[in-house]
Structure formats: structure tokens, C-alpha cells
Write an enzyme that holds these catalytic residues in place. Structure first.
Site, PDB file in Angstrom:
ATOM      1  N   SER A 102       0.821  -1.203   0.000  1.00 39.65           N
ATOM      2  CA  SER A 102       0.000   0.000   0.000  1.00 39.65           C
ATOM      3  C   SER A 102       0.860   1.260   0.000  1.00 39.65           C
ATOM      4  CB  SER A 102      -0.966  -0.037   1.189  1.00 39.65           C
ATOM      5  OG  SER A 102      -1.872   1.034   1.145  1.00 39.65           O
ATOM      6  N   ASP A 239      -2.964   6.717  -3.276  1.00 37.06           N
ATOM      7  CA  ASP A 239      -1.900   6.124  -2.473  1.00 37.06           C
ATOM      8  C   ASP A 239      -1.207   5.045  -3.310  1.00 37.06           C
ATOM      9  OD1 ASP A 239      -3.762   4.029  -2.359  1.00 37.06           O
ATOM     10  OD2 ASP A 239      -3.318   3.564  -0.268  1.00 37.06           O
ATOM     11  N   ASP A 241      -1.150   1.686  -3.672  1.00 35.18           N
ATOM     12  CA  ASP A 241      -1.867   0.641  -4.412  1.00 35.18           C
ATOM     13  C   ASP A 241      -3.188   1.144  -4.964  1.00 35.18           C
ATOM     14  OD1 ASP A 241      -3.034   0.785  -1.876  1.00 35.18           O
ATOM     15  OD2 ASP A 241      -3.503  -1.346  -1.795  1.00 35.18           O
ATOM     16  N   ASP A 243      -5.935   2.229  -3.646  1.00 36.69           N
ATOM     17  CA  ASP A 243      -7.247   1.944  -3.053  1.00 36.69           C
ATOM     18  C   ASP A 243      -7.762   3.129  -2.251  1.00 36.69           C
ATOM     19  OD1 ASP A 243      -5.603   1.721  -0.820  1.00 36.69           O
ATOM     20  OD2 ASP A 243      -6.395  -0.210  -0.169  1.00 36.69           O
TER      21      ASP A 243
END
Length: 448
Positions: A102, A239, A241, A243
Site C-alpha cells: 500500500s 496512495d 496501491d 485503493d
């Protein structure tokens, strides 16, 4: 493996905490979750990865572990976490695993999991089972080795998201991909009828320009400057990744994600009167007030995607959002979709003959703090003290401790992985906010 199994995922530094052998074991252990699952006969698992230099080799190890346990895989390659969730739902797979850390720095990597219909796997349901199996070595095997199939769902995903787009005035939108996976959304953003102003749209898992965490205001500074210099209507930052998404208005001022939740939720419930919108305990009182005014049913829930999604499913909720910048849609298998949130904000601007700051202004009803962290060893003891100190308020233990007064409120909740307490508070005036923040800080210690 100590410490890498978190509340919502697996995460650690590569290669000292997480490496190919550990990930291979976790892949084998995922079969245990599928064995317990009801509602589907599928044994196919969607697998994707982000752009970090070690994500591809970790993904290969994961695939080997899954195949060893007899699990068939649907490989979607270099992709975002929301696209992984979408693939699980669209392909009616048994589950999905995304290799990503992430927003964490380059040396980190990890795994995010979901089950049938993109249902989350969490520390309360699944992750401890995998940890026990991977740690003990008591791992499932199969006489039949799983098969692999490569799948390209990019166009399907684009049609799904852009199918929600409304036609209207052409907008200038600055987007900061933070050198993360949001970069691959560029062709979809260009099809959204906007003048796209891209920033840091080069995939680089070293994150050379800034940390891929839009929750930290310093990571929005370059985007804000670009919005002002280009006179853009809106700014968006993804961000690592992709999501999560954060937004800034046409002046470059950051917009609280709780207020974005209210705005998007308000538009959705206007077409679905009486339906639930779920938001987390850190959100402004303005969120519930606004959603009620729009005819919705606002529901407060614990922080964390597994809690928000479960409550949405239980209530048949149409939308949910968190202060961290996650946005959940019923029409997206109840899963996160940052790009769909961007589409909904573009729709909002197209529907109203106003600037973004004018649209947000009616929601800026209170003075609100950011989330403030304090290092506290005895977290439960401190929350008990807070309960005694503020016993004249309305107390809730939904997530940590929340105390409401007519003119202010606060929430203090413990970190799942560190000796930290996290504070947010809100008041009717900036003066009262400053007074109460000082008062609470005297109890909690020095912010970190």
C-alpha cells in the site's frame, strides 16, 4: 514471521521480515480459508501485484504456494488493489490476493486478501488461521497441482467505472499518482472528459517524490501547488496501491475525506432514499447531519474496511467511507474503488454550477483536528482514565472510546499493531477545539 500478520493484511520489510519462502507458505495456507468458505464452489483465486521491485518475485512465490495446495489462479498481473477486488467479483472467484504494501515505503511489502464476492479477510476472520499454519508448517497439500490462467480485465474495469460518469462541462483535474499504481489509471482518466494534468505518473516503487500516503498533508503539497499554478478545478492524489484517494479544491486546500464521504453519499442516497451510508467513528458530525438532510440513513461504524463492508452488506447500504480516504460502493461488490470516487466527485462538479470549495463550504460546520498519535504503553488503562475524566459526557466504546458533549466530542482508539493511541476531536469553535486538545494532550502525553 513475528509481527507481519496485521489486523487487515500481512505486511513487513523485505527481505528480513517477509520473503519468498514466507509468502509461499502463506499461499499454501490460503487453502484453509477456502475450505471454510460457503456460498461458492469455485477454487479459483485472483492474484495481482504492485510496482515494487520485489513484488513480482513475491507474486511468483505466492502462485507456487497456491498451486501446491491445488488452487487454480487467475493472474491479473501489475494492477491496483481495487482492480483485484473487482476481478474477484466479476469473475466469481473464490477469493483474491494482492501483493502490495500500500502506502508504506519502498522496503515494505505484503499481501491483501479477499474471499468470494470480494469479502474481506481480517484479523478476526482468517488471518490468525493463516498465521498459525504458516508458522507451524502444518500446511495443506494436494495431489493435483493448481492451474494458472492470465486474465486482462482492464477494459471491463474501465467500462464499469466510467459507466457511472455523467456528461457535462469539461473540467481541469490535476492527479498525483505518487509513482504508485494509480499511474495505470491514466487512459481511463483521459476518457473521463477532463483535461488531465498528471503528476508523478511514472511507476517507481522507490517513491522518489514523496511518500504514497495522501493522508499526510505534506504529501499533498505538490498537488496543491499544481492545482493553483494550472488553475485546475480539482486535485486528486492516490496512495501506493490506489485503493485510497484524497482530494483538494481549486484553491489547493485539502478536503477532509469524511466530508467527501458525505458529499458522495448525499448524491447516491438522493436516488436511493432511506438507504444506509456507513462512515467511521472519526468522521465529523457534519457527515451524519448532511446525509440525514439528503434523506439517507447515516450509520457510524468502527475504523477498518472489514467492519465498514460488513455493515454495508448487513444493512444493504449504498455507500461507505473512511477518514483515511477509502470509499466503498454497493455497485462495486461493496469494495473500495478510489477511481469511482473520483468519477462521483467529477459528477458532483458537473451537476452544480459551483467551485469545489463552494460545494464543500456547507459541510465545514465545525473545527476539527487531524488524527494525532500518542505513545502509550497501557492503552486500556488510559482509555479507562479518559472514561472517568469525561464521565459526564455520552460515552461509546464502539471503537476505543468516544465521548460526546453538545458542543464538542473526541475519539481515542488504540492502534492494532503499535503502543499508540490515536486521537481525533471536533468542536463548535476553533477556540473550544484548541482548549480541549490541550486538555486531552495533558493526559495523553507528547504527540508523535
Amino acid at each position: 514471521m513475528a509481527g507481519i500478520f496485521k489486523a487487515y493484511d500481512v505486511r513487513g520489510t523485505y527481505p528480513d521480515q517477509i520473503d519468498e519462502e514466507i509468502v509461499r507458505k502463506i499461499g499454501r495456507s490460503f487453502a484453509l480459508l477456502l475450505d471454510q468458505q460457503t456460498g461458492t464452489d469455485s477454487r479459483k483465486v485472483v492474484v495481482g501485484h504492485d510496482m515494487r521491485s520485489h513484488s513480482a518475485p513475491l507474486c511468483e512465490a505466492l502462485l507456487d504456494g497456491l498451486h501446491t495446495s491445488g488452487i487454480d489462479t487467475l493472474e491479473i498481473g501489475l494492477t491496483t488493489t481495487p482492480m483485484n477486488y473487482f476481478a474477484v467479483g466479476k469473475l466469481q472467484a473464490a477469493g483474491g490476493i494482492q501483493v502490495t504494501a500500500s502506502h508504506n515505503p519502498a522496503r515494505y511489502n505484503g499481501l491483501k486478501f479477499s474471499l468470494h464476492e470480494a469479502r474481506p479477510v481480517s484479523g478476526d476472520d482468517g488471518i490468525p488461521l493463516m498465521e498459525q499454519a504458516a508458522t507451524s508448517g502444518d500446511l495443506p497439500t494436494s495431489d493435483r497441482r493448481g492451474t494458472s490462467e492470465k486474465v486482462d480485465l482492464f477494459e471491463d474495469y474501465g467500462q464499469h467505472v466510467l459507466g457511472h460518469l455523467l456528461e457535462g462541462r469539461r473540467l481541469k483535474v490535476a492527479v498525483d499518482a505518487a509513482n504508485g499504481m494509480g499511474t495505470i489509471y491514466k487512459p481511463l482518466l483521459e476518457r473521463a472528459g477532463i483535461d488531465l494534468i498528471p503528476l508523478y505518473f511514472e511507476l517507481d516503487g522507490n517513491f522518489p517524490n514523496h511518500e504514497a500516503n495522501p493522508l499526510k498533508l505534506e504529501n499533498l503539497e505538490d498537488l496543491s501547488a499544481l492545482v493553483r499554478s494550472e488553475q485546475a478545478d480539482l486535485g486528486v492524489c492516490f496512495d501506493g496501491d490506489a485503493d485510497r484517494a484524497a482530494f483538494v479544491d481549486e484553491t489547493g486546500a485539502p478536503i477532509g475525506s469524511d466530508l467527501v464521504t458525505a458529499l458522495i453519499g448525499g448524491e447516491i442516497v438522493a436516488e436511493n432514499p432511506g438507504k444506509a451510508v456507513v462512515y467511521d467513528v472519526r468522521s465529523s458530525r457534519a457527515v451524519a447531519e448532511y446525509l440525514t438532510e439528503k434523506g439517507g440513513d447515516p450509520r457510524k461504524e468502527r475504523v477498518g474496511h472489514s467492519f465498514i463492508k460488513a455493515t454495508m452488506r448487513k444493512l444493504g447500504g449504498v455507500f461507505g467511507g473512511e477518514l483515511a480516504g477509502h470509499y466503498y460502493f454497493r455497485e462495486n461488490f461493496y469494495a473500495d474503488c478510489s477511481l469511482l470516487a473520483v468519477v462521483e466527485v467529477i459528477n458532483l462538479l458537473r451537476k452544480k454550477n459551483q467551485t469545489m470549495s463552494e460545494i464543500v463550504a456547507p459541510l465545514a460546520r465545525y473545527a476539527t483536528s487531524p488524527e494525532i498519535n500518542f505513545e502509550v504503553e497501557d492503552k486500556q488503562g488510559m482509555m479507562a482514565q479518559l472514561g472517568e475524566r469525561y464521565s459526564d459526557g455520552e460515552i461509546s466504546h464502539l471503537d476505543g472510546i468516544s465521548v460526546d458533549f453538545p458542543d464538542w466530542w473526541f475519539n481515542v482508539r488504540p492502534s492494532n499493531t503499535e503502543p499508540l493511541l490515536r486521537l481525533v476531536l471536533e468542536a463548535n469553535t476553533p477556540e473550544l477545539l484548541a482548549e480541549k486538545q490541550t486538555e486531552l494532550t495533558e493526559m495523553l502525553g507528547t504527540p508523535i
